[in-house]
Design a protein around this motif. Structure first.
Motif, PDB file in Angstrom:
ATOM      1  N   THR A   1      -3.426   4.070  -2.125  1.00 25.95           N
ATOM      2  CA  THR A   1      -4.580   4.123  -1.221  1.00 25.95           C
ATOM      3  C   THR A   1      -5.030   5.552  -0.913  1.00 25.95           C
ATOM      4  O   THR A   1      -6.134   5.753  -0.406  1.00 25.95           O
ATOM      5  N   ASP A   2      -4.177   6.558  -1.183  1.00 26.16           N
ATOM      6  CA  ASP A   2      -4.490   7.924  -0.730  1.00 26.16           C
ATOM      7  C   ASP A   2      -3.550   8.910  -1.420  1.00 26.16           C
ATOM      8  O   ASP A   2      -2.589   8.504  -2.069  1.00 26.16           O
TER       9      ASP A   2
ATOM     10  N   VAL B   1      -4.071  11.940   4.990  1.00 26.80           N
ATOM     11  CA  VAL B   1      -4.289  10.497   5.068  1.00 26.80           C
ATOM     12  C   VAL B   1      -4.579  10.038   6.500  1.00 26.80           C
ATOM     13  O   VAL B   1      -4.009  10.558   7.459  1.00 26.80           O
TER      14      VAL B   1
ATOM     15  N   ASP C   1      -1.679  11.062   0.243  1.00 27.27           N
ATOM     16  CA  ASP C   1      -0.827  11.566   1.321  1.00 27.27           C
ATOM     17  C   ASP C   1      -1.446  12.868   1.855  1.00 27.27           C
ATOM     18  O   ASP C   1      -2.657  12.882   2.084  1.00 27.27           O
TER      19      ASP C   1
ATOM     20  N   ALA D   1       0.861  -1.188   0.000  1.00 27.40           N
ATOM     21  CA  ALA D   1       0.000   0.000   0.000  1.00 27.40           C
ATOM     22  C   ALA D   1       0.898   1.239   0.000  1.00 27.40           C
ATOM     23  O   ALA D   1       1.901   1.278   0.706  1.00 27.40           O
ATOM     24  N   VAL D   2       0.528   2.224  -0.789  1.00 26.45           N
ATOM     25  CA  VAL D   2       1.311   3.469  -0.845  1.00 26.45           C
ATOM     26  C   VAL D   2       0.393   4.678  -0.943  1.00 26.45           C
ATOM     27  O   VAL D   2      -0.744   4.573  -1.399  1.00 26.45           O
ATOM     28  N   GLY D   3       0.941   5.827  -0.534  1.00 26.98           N
ATOM     29  CA  GLY D   3       0.286   7.096  -0.810  1.00 26.98           C
ATOM     30  C   GLY D   3       0.782   7.617  -2.153  1.00 26.98           C
ATOM     31  O   GLY D   3       1.879   7.264  -2.595  1.00 26.98           O
TER      32      GLY D   3
ATOM     33  N   PHE E   1       2.618   9.383   9.433  1.00 25.49           N
ATOM     34  CA  PHE E   1       2.624   9.826   8.042  1.00 25.49           C
ATOM     35  C   PHE E   1       3.433  11.118   7.938  1.00 25.49           C
ATOM     36  O   PHE E   1       3.803  11.730   8.950  1.00 25.49           O
TER      37      PHE E   1
ATOM     38  N   VAL F   1      -7.165   4.699   4.373  1.00 22.71           N
ATOM     39  CA  VAL F   1      -6.285   3.742   3.693  1.00 22.71           C
ATOM     40  C   VAL F   1      -6.941   2.360   3.653  1.00 22.71           C
ATOM     41  O   VAL F   1      -7.015   1.717   2.604  1.00 22.71           O
TER      42      VAL F   1
ATOM     43  N   ILE G   1       4.637   6.966  -1.991  1.00 21.66           N
ATOM     44  CA  ILE G   1       5.349   6.940  -0.707  1.00 21.66           C
ATOM     45  C   ILE G   1       4.834   5.796   0.159  1.00 21.66           C
ATOM     46  O   ILE G   1       3.632   5.517   0.196  1.00 21.66           O
ATOM     47  N   GLY G   2       5.770   5.131   0.813  1.00 24.95           N
ATOM     48  CA  GLY G   2       5.418   4.046   1.725  1.00 24.95           C
ATOM     49  C   GLY G   2       6.517   3.903   2.767  1.00 24.95           C
ATOM     50  O   GLY G   2       7.446   4.706   2.823  1.00 24.95           O
ATOM     51  N   MET G   3       6.423   2.840   3.580  1.00 23.07           N
ATOM     52  CA  MET G   3       7.346   2.712   4.719  1.00 23.07           C
ATOM     53  C   MET G   3       8.118   1.398   4.733  1.00 23.07           C
ATOM     54  O   MET G   3       8.858   1.150   5.687  1.00 23.07           O
TER      55      MET G   3
ATOM     56  N   MET H   1       9.868   6.115   3.585  1.00 23.70           N
ATOM     57  CA  MET H   1      10.047   6.913   4.803  1.00 23.70           C
ATOM     58  C   MET H   1      10.115   5.979   6.014  1.00 23.70           C
ATOM     59  O   MET H   1       9.683   4.828   5.943  1.00 23.70           O
TER      60      MET H   1
HETATM   61  N1  LIG Z   1       0.492   8.317   2.583  1.00 26.70           N
HETATM   62  C1  LIG Z   1       1.234   7.269   2.963  1.00 26.70           C
HETATM   63  N2  LIG Z   1       2.460   7.462   3.506  1.00 26.70           N
HETATM   64  C2  LIG Z   1       3.213   6.395   3.861  1.00 26.70           C
HETATM   65  N3  LIG Z   1       2.825   5.125   3.757  1.00 26.70           N
HETATM   66  C3  LIG Z   1       1.614   4.899   3.237  1.00 26.70           C
HETATM   67  N4  LIG Z   1       0.958   3.758   2.991  1.00 26.70           N
HETATM   68  C4  LIG Z   1      -0.238   4.063   2.466  1.00 26.70           C
HETATM   69  N5  LIG Z   1      -0.378   5.407   2.347  1.00 26.70           N
HETATM   70  C5  LIG Z   1       0.768   5.952   2.821  1.00 26.70           C
END
Ligand SMILES: Nc1ncnc2[nH]cnc12
Ligand SMILES: CSC[C@H]1O[C@H](OP(=O)(O)O)[C@H](O)[C@@H]1O
Length: 294
Positions: free
Chosen positions: A211-212, A223, A214, A91-93, A169, A228, A186-188, A164
């Motif tokens: 998913t969003d 977010v 950010d 999942a990422v922003g 967030f 999400v 962006i994700g973690m 990150m």
């Molecule tokens: N906006 C976001 N920032 C970091 N990780 C995410 N995973 C899903 N959405 C995220």
């Protein structure tokens, strides 16, 4: 390295993806590693006859945050399980207007802004420097793109994933900075995962599921996990359809990776044999046994 490889497909499921539908002969099994415990048991099975190994990245029920994941144990366990290629589902922003929630991005670059994680299998007593110029296996990217189009997913090939540390967030200033850097999502979690997969000579590719937006987008709220998760539930079904399509395509017997992912350590080791640490070499048996002869 054998001339003909029978692929074993590793699937790492991110937020919202804690199981894989349609796996036959499924069995959750513990895999011991010298790096500690993986996030969960590994799920072994077959899809369309192709051997697969699935790992829920955060564990079933999502008990483990990104910074506390044992990335080394996860990748080592995959390698020990016989995996030859890894597809990361994450999942990422979105940092890019053209990549809205629900969109899939087959990323091809990363910027690693994490700072509180173990990032290498190597270290004092066995130093190695692998190339990360092209962090994603293009052969896997081709297959993922073709399958995503075949099952009708909104997909973009190529994009930069900013990793990150989290777990919070980003601030708006950070989000805007990453946009100036031309990052797309962006994700973690995907670093150090991709670096460790390269060190373990495993082909690796990421399907980033947006998913969003950010917090940079003027027309969207910042977010939240609730937002999400809502999008994730839809993305997870699409991800499962993608997996069903891509696994048979990747499962055919093949030669060595044309991009050389499976030979990443050929020119990476620098420590003289007489200066190598025996205890570290023993831990590297799965990851680097091919070049170390341990
Ligand atoms: N906006 C976001 N920032 C970091 N990780 C995410 N995973 C899903 N959405 C995220
Ligand atoms: C639940 S939103 C934040 C969380 O989701 C992503 O995880 P994954 O890459 O495992 O899908 C993101 O990296 C954060 O860990």
């Amino acid at each position: 390295m054998p001339d003909i490889i029978e692929p074993v497909i590793g699937l790492i499921g991110g937020s919202g993806l804690y199981d894989i539908d349609g796996l036959e002969e499924r069995e959750w099994r513990q895999v011991e590693t010298p790096w500690g415990e993986p996030s969960d048991l590994l799920l072994f099975g077959r899809l369309a006859g192709v051997r697969c190994v699935f790992l829920p990245r955060h564990g079933r029920g999502h008990p483990t945050p990104p910074s506390a994941l044992n990335y080394r144990a996860n990748i080592d366990a995959m390698k020990r399980a016989g995996v030859t290629e890894i597809i990361s589902l994450s999942a990422v922003g979105s940092l890019n207007e053209a990549l809205p929630p629900g969109h899939f991005v087959i990323v091809d670059q990363f910027i690693d802004r994490t700072f509180a994680r173990e990032k290498s299998f190597f270290g004092c007593g066995c130093v190695a420097h692998v190339s990360m110029a092209h962090p994603v296996c293009p052969r896997l990217g081709d297959a993922l793109e073709a399958s995503a189009r075949e099952v009708g997913l909104p997909v973009t090939r190529g994009g930069t994933y900013l990793v990150m540390e989290g777990p919070q967030f980003s601030t708006k200033a950070e989000s805007e900075l990453y946009r100036q850097w031309k990052c797309d999502v962006i994700g973690m979690t995907n670093m150090p995962e991709a670096k460790l997969a390269r060190e373990a000579e495993l082909c690796y590719a990421t399907v980033a599921m947006v998913t969003d937006f950010d917090c940079w987008h003027p027309d969207h709220d910042a977010v939240t996990v609730d937002a999400v998760v809502k999008v994730l539930l839809g993305n997870a079904d699409k991800a499962k359809a993608l997996v069903k399509s891509v696994v048979p395509a990747l499962g055919r017997p093949r030669g060595p990776c044309p991009a050389g992912c499976d030979r990443a350590l050929d020119n990476a080791l620098i420590t003289a044999p007489e200066k190598r640490d025996v205890a570290l070499l023993a831990k590297l048996d799965a990851v680097a046994g091919r070049v170390l002869g341990v």
